[in-house]
Design an enzyme around this catalytic site. Structure first.
Site, short mmCIF file in Angstrom:
data_model
loop_
_atom_site.label_atom_id
_atom_site.label_comp_id
_atom_site.label_asym_id
_atom_site.label_seq_id
_atom_site.Cartn_x
_atom_site.Cartn_y
_atom_site.Cartn_z
N HIS A 186 0.86 -1.19 0.00
CA HIS A 186 0.00 0.00 0.00
C HIS A 186 0.89 1.23 0.00
O HIS A 186 1.52 1.55 1.00
CB HIS A 186 -0.93 0.00 1.22
CG HIS A 186 -1.77 1.23 1.30
ND1 HIS A 186 -2.71 1.53 0.33
CD2 HIS A 186 -1.79 2.27 2.17
CE1 HIS A 186 -3.27 2.69 0.62
NE2 HIS A 186 -2.73 3.17 1.73
N ASP B 11 1.10 5.02 -0.23
CA ASP B 11 0.43 6.32 -0.17
C ASP B 11 1.14 7.33 -1.06
O ASP B 11 2.35 7.51 -0.95
CB ASP B 11 0.42 6.85 1.27
CG ASP B 11 -0.54 6.08 2.14
OD1 ASP B 11 -1.70 5.91 1.73
OD2 ASP B 11 -0.13 5.63 3.23
N ASP C 54 -7.71 1.60 1.86
CA ASP C 54 -7.39 2.48 2.98
C ASP C 54 -8.31 3.68 3.18
O ASP C 54 -8.37 4.22 4.28
CB ASP C 54 -5.92 2.94 2.87
CG ASP C 54 -5.37 3.49 4.19
OD1 ASP C 54 -5.91 3.11 5.24
OD2 ASP C 54 -4.43 4.29 4.17
N HIS D 134 -6.02 9.70 -0.62
CA HIS D 134 -6.73 9.69 0.66
C HIS D 134 -5.94 10.27 1.84
O HIS D 134 -6.42 10.22 2.97
CB HIS D 134 -7.25 8.29 0.98
CG HIS D 134 -6.18 7.25 1.04
ND1 HIS D 134 -5.78 6.53 -0.07
CD2 HIS D 134 -5.41 6.82 2.06
CE1 HIS D 134 -4.81 5.70 0.28
NE2 HIS D 134 -4.57 5.86 1.56
ZN LIG Z 1 -3.15 4.94 2.70
#
Ligand SMILES: [Zn+2]
Length: 1121
Positions: A76, A78, A200, A446
């Protein structure tokens, strides 16, 4: 999906014919067209099965009589959070977080190349293409091979994994379109993601699911849902469902959706990344540390337990976490062993089967199981991870970044449209445009628009956006100059004589206008009008409708005259810049007034310029009404009138022939503080909204008022205290009132964080029901202290009733209706009868312990951050017999506030009015016929060579207006007359597949006879771990023994109602299911905007839109030589 056959489908009977046509299109496009190479085609699809094996065809075999455990290796990544995008990519700042995305892709690709069994999924195109560009051609070929064999699979595939609460649908669609296009251009069909992967984001919107469905996705998996909802769903085996994601669109908006068991983490104890501390699998026969048997036992137990929550003999186990796989071998080596030793047990009768898999292969297994599924009609907001952690603070966090993001979207649309209409294409146009597309894609992440990033990262996002806007502004400047000096073109609309397009008649002039954007208009400051005695203002209207709007120009004095291109002097009014704005210590501006004028009839998808001159005259300065202590004061026009009491507060609104009580006040919640060691000690923070108590505090009892009146606008300037002020205004012809608030610096010297709310209280009897928008599109019905699908237990009364307001919140009774539109995403609710509130700013002194590790205490220029913004209030009849209804007015206003005319200023000291008027084209439209008010030209942008991407949407729901909720049919050729359109093909919403080729997996809903009971589990089997692990940093948190009553309450809260009797007693009140069922029965008539005699009645270009429909097309353009 559509009652009109798509232009491309109806004429082809067979794949062979399609292939022929496809070839022809390619040849005819000089074989140069990326479209033909990369676009998914029916024919190419068939070819793939021979040459390539990707997608569902490449899925590993499962075993029918076993529990198939789909191990999904993933990372994941970001796109900015604790570190900036580049810091994450390159792996710098390791003391903040040990994360380097380049190493992840480097490392994973090498492991995949070694072993064809291994799988990996990748999500964020922003990172992938940063990496891709740096690879050698040889490695790129190898990666293509991995993609073509389904070993490296893209899912999601947008530029970033966007937030679903604060992101606007236009930006979501844009960032998917861009990410998916890059994948398509680079790899073709095998890189087309089939599964949405929103693991997420902090809650999930219904509109997002609807858009996934319309983009052609087969399913969606996500990680975060309310802990009560999650327990209920796992207990009743309803964590996987068919989401009926639109109340208007029906089946095209149905999406298979699954909530993941471990959010996106590996099961406890099985994290094999170098960042983790779990035991590896140690299998040396004689090692004293050999742990194979124990670890396999543990994993089998975990798998069996997990499978109790799901319906089929398949489970998905996420094997990865934030920035995992920088050293992929550490994960894969242990997964290899786990698979080998667990599957070896099958010889001794074990029925657990582990396999490397992907979310799409898991989805295929669910599909192939052939069972039926529960359905869902509302959304997954708000998200709570424990009884005191409602993730409703981020709906408002970083209000100025949230507004800047919306400005970015506004300018992106302007820049796209002008670039698509450029008479002469320059080489830098495309890279500049893509730069802004990508900056906006990053903003949707996000942890970007949500405001949940560290301060330094927020600053980096703003910087990126600023640079990208400046880059695209060089496009708009050059293109507007091309259009203004263009004196020669023979255009279809001139022949049609439909719309004014006044070409300059004089000789072509070598003069370059600056067309400057003023980024500080939000504090009434702009260099050109402040400094120049003569300047032009060009208003570019990005809507495909003619609009009339009011313009405000900051100026140092009151002696200006405004003339249009036709020698008409325009009526003006001057208003003082409000004192609190003038007093902002960082505002370096000589503007003390705002020049207001009406820009009438701004041409659709075009511009109109005004010439503004400073005169020597001594005009009257605006003077406020004399103080009036004894009676009511009112401002307004024939549509809407606002009345203020002697204390200075709004008290009633008169509109649609009725007067209703509507008062407005600023209040604040004091933020809860705590050490975050226990749930009940949670602090309010960037993610979490948690007031110390539900009672609000008022900000002022008697605001000071100044009232200004004129022929164009009436304004009440309210000053509440040193840090809250507001201008309430009503323009002459408008049906709404504006509330322009200015808040900050929020004082915190009392050591208390504060969350500021603007509250509108009315006498409308809404019976606890209110409506909030979903990403700016369909409305969702809300009821205070209620959720549609489970019996809600709330320990946080206020925070648990907050919802994301992307653009609108509303309530109504049988006679009246009140709606508030916002200029950015905010949190909002209805906390009392007839009341609506929006949180506009927050300043906090403690972190909420979800990883940011900073308090949301924004400062600028050495003080707390000041934010300015606007609410648009619409009050009217709730009846729907007369058009336009109040709801239709709300929709039109919403669109005009999203995309108003963009102001471009040019110094004109070297060009006289006569010269300007005679030699330049000062009014222009890009359309031959404007669209009706209910249709929005949502996208209009250059695509591949000789192509334009267009997207139309119907902006009303089925039941909002008797006329404007009708379906509309029109001919694109009659609209976009300045493009020579030779072909038009419809695509999915994301433009990466032809609509006709798009086959989605079908899932069957439970019949009425399938009660939840048939899947129920009647023991309390759920590990409380599940709840306790609901979020990252609080893994060790325990429920505290609170005072007796609270303890009982919390325990009850945790107890699932697993007893069937109990469950049956509670009859769910599914407000949104009810509403959708009602709308399903509504039949809308069609309004046709073309007639048989029109010359462009070629029905290949006819399109029809029913309420809330979005349709996307690729136009092929023939350029004139
Ligand atoms: Zn995230």
């Amino acid at each position: 999906m559509h009652s009109t056959a798509s232009c491309c489908r109806y004429q082809f009977g067979s794949a062979l014919q399609l292939f022929t046509v496809f070839l022809l299109i390619c040849l005819w496009n000089n074989n140069h067209n990326k479209l033909c190479e990369a676009r998914p085609q029916t024919v190419e699809h068939e070819k793939i099965t021979v040459d390539k094996k990707c997608g569902y065809e490449s899925c590993p075999k499962t075993k029918p009589n076993m529990l198939n455990v789909h191990l999904v290796p993933h990372t994941h990544d970001d796109v900015g959070w604790l570190k900036t995008v580049d810091q994450y990519y390159y792996g710098s700042q390791t003391l903040i977080q040990k994360a380097g995305v380049q190493y992840i892709l480097d490392s994973v690709v090498q492991e995949l190349l070694k072993d064809s069994e291994k799988r990996f999924i990748y999500v964020e195109s922003a990172f992938f293409f940063k990496w891709w560009r740096e690879q050698t051609p040889e490695l790129q070929e190898q990666v293509k091979m991995l993609v073509n064999e389904g070993r490296l699979e893209f899912i999601g595939g947008a530029w970033s994994m966007n937030d679903e609460a604060t992101a606007h649908y236009q930006s979501i669609v844009d960032q998917f379109t861009w990410g998916l296009r890059r994948l398509n251009d680079t790899f073709g069909e095998c890189a087309r993601p089939r599964v949405g992967w929103q693991i997420d984001p902090f809650g999930h919107s219904r509109e997002m699911a609807s858009m996934f469905a319309q983009m052609g996705f087969d399913g969606l998996f996500f990680g975060r849902l309310d802990y009560q909802d999650k327990m209920e769903r796992l207990t009743t085996k309803s964590a996987e469902m068919i989401w009926r994601a639109s109340a208007n669109l029906d089946e095209p908006a149905h999406l298979f959706t699954g909530a993941l068991y471990n959010q996106y983490q590996p099961p406890p104890g099985f994290c094999f990344d170098i960042l983790c501390a779990d035991e590896p699998i140690i299998d040396a026969k004689h090692s004293p540390d050999n742990n194979v048997n124990r670890r396999v036992d543990e994993f089998i137990a975990i798998s069996r337990n997990m499978s109790k929550g799901y319906r089929t003999n398949n489970i998905l186990v996420t094997m990865g976490e934030d920035f995992h796989y920088q050293n992929a071998i550490s994960w894969y080596k242990n997964l290899d062993k786990l698979i080998k030793y667990t599957n070896a047990r099958q010889e001794n009768g074990s029925n657990v089967n582990l396999l490397y898999s992907t979310p799409s292969c898991y989805l295929k297994s669910l599909h192939d199981a052939g069972i039926t599924w529960p359905t869902k009609d509302d959304d997954f907001f708000p998200y709570a991870s424990d009884p005191h952690a409602y993730w409703t603070g981020y709906f408002t966090s970083r209000p100025t970044l949230k507004r800047y993001e919306r400005v970015g979207n506004h300018f992106l649309q302007v820049c796209k449209q002008l670039t698509a209409m450029a008479p002469k294409i320059a080489g830098q146009f495309e890279p500049h445009l893509s730069f802004l597309r990508e900056a906006m894609g990053v903003m949707q992440h996000h942890d970007a628009v949500t405001g949940t990033e560290k301060q330094a990262v927020a600053a980096d996002y703003a910087r990126r956006l600023e640079v990208a806007i400046r880059a695209c502004a060089t496009n708009t400047k050059e293109i507007l100059n091309q259009l203004t000096i263009d004196t020669s073109r023979n255009t279809p609309e001139r022949e049609l004589g439909k719309r004014e397009r006044r070409w300059a008649t004089g000789p072509k002039k070598e003069y370059l206008f600056k067309f400057e954007t003023c980024t500080l208009l939000n504090i009434s400051s702009c260099a050109v009008p402040e400094q120049a005695d003569k300047f032009t203002l060009t208003l570019y209207n990005p809507l495909a409708q003619t609009v009339t709007d009011y313009v405000r120009v900051p100026v140092p004095n009151v002696n200006y005259i405004v003339k249009d291109f036709d020698d008409v002097t325009i009526e003006t009014q001057f208003l003082p810049v409000p004192a609190p704005v003038q007093d902002l210590n960082f505002r370096k501006s000589s503007a003390t007034y705002e020049l207001v004028f009406t820009a009438t009839e701004l041409p659709a998808l075009g511009y109109k310029s005004y010439y503004i001159t400073k005169t020597n005259g001594n005009n009257m300065k605006p003077v406020p009404d004399p103080p009036n202590q004894s009676s009511f004061t009112s401002i307004g026009n024939e549509f809407i009138r606002l009345n203020f009491d002697t204390n200075g507060f709004l008290v009633t609104v008169t509109s649609d022939g009725m007067t209703r009580i509507v008062n407005q006040e600023f209040v604040y919640y004091e933020a809860a503080t705590g050490n975050n060691r226990e749930f009940r000690n949670r602090s309010s923070g960037a993610y979490i909204f948690r007031p110390a108590r539900d009672q609000v505090r008022s900000i002022a009892l008697q605001p000071k008022l100044k009232i200004y009146r004129g022929d164009l606008v009436e304004e009440v300037h309210q000053s509440f205290n040193e840090w809250v002020s507001q201008v309430v205004r009503v323009y002459r012809q408008q049906r709404h009132a504006e509330f322009e608030w200015l808040v900050g610096p929020i004082p915190v010297d009392d050591g208390k964080g504060k969350e500021i709310v603007s509250r509108f209280n009315s006498d409308i009897s809404n019976a606890d029901i209110f409506y909030t928008d979903s990403n700016g599109r369909e409305m969702i019905k809300r009821k205070r202290d209620h959720r549609d699908t489970w019996k809600l237990k709330l320990l946080e009364h206020t925070a648990g009733n907050y919802y994301p307001i992307t653009t609108k919140i509303a309530l109504e009774d049988d006679t009246a209706r009140m709606a508030i539109l916002t200029d950015r995403a905010q949190g909002g609710s209805s906390m009392g009868a007839g009341s609506l509130e929006l949180m506009i700013h927050r300043r906090l002194l403690h972190d909420d312990a979800f990883g940011v590790n900073e308090a949301l205490n924004e400062t600028a220029y050495g003080e707390g951050l000041v934010a300015r913004g606007t609410h648009y209030l619409i009050v009217g009849s709730s009846k729907k017999n007369q058009s336009p209804t109040t709801q239709a007015i709300e929709r039109f206003t919403q669109l005009q506030k999203l995309l108003p005319a963009w102001s471009l200023f040019s110094n004109a000291e070297n060009i006289s009015y006569e010269d300007w008027r005679g030699n330049f084209t000062n009014i222009y439209t890009g359309v031959g016929m404007e669209l009706p008010a209910n249709i929005h030209l949502m996208s209009y942008e250059p695509w591949h060579e000789n192509e334009i991407l267009v997207r139309f949407e119907h902006i009303l729901e089925k039941d909002e207006d008797p006329d404007y909720s009708q379906a509309v049919q029109f001919n694109v050729k009659n609209i976009l007359t300045n493009q020579n359109i030779v072909d038009m093909r419809e695509t999915t919403l994301s433009a990466n597949a032809w609509l006709g080729d798009n086959q989605r997996m079908q899932f069957v809903p439970d019949g009425p006879e399938v009660a939840y009971n048939s899947y129920g589990v009647y023991e309390r089997s759920l590990d409380q771990q599940l709840l306790l692990r609901a979020d990252r940093p609080l893994a060790a948190a325990k429920f505290h023994n609170e005072v007796e009553r609270d303890k009982r309450e919390e325990e009850e809260l945790l107890q699932m109602t697993t007893n069937r009797l109990k469950f049956n007693i509670y009859e769910a009140e599914e407000l949104n299911r009810e509403r959708a069922e009602k709308l399903r029965k509504v039949k809308v008539p069609i309004r046709r905007l073309h007639d048989e005699n029109m010359k462009n009645d070629d029905d290949r270009f006819l399109i029809e839109l029913s309420p809330m429909e979005m349709r996307t097309y690729i136009l092929t353009i023939e350029k004139e030589n």
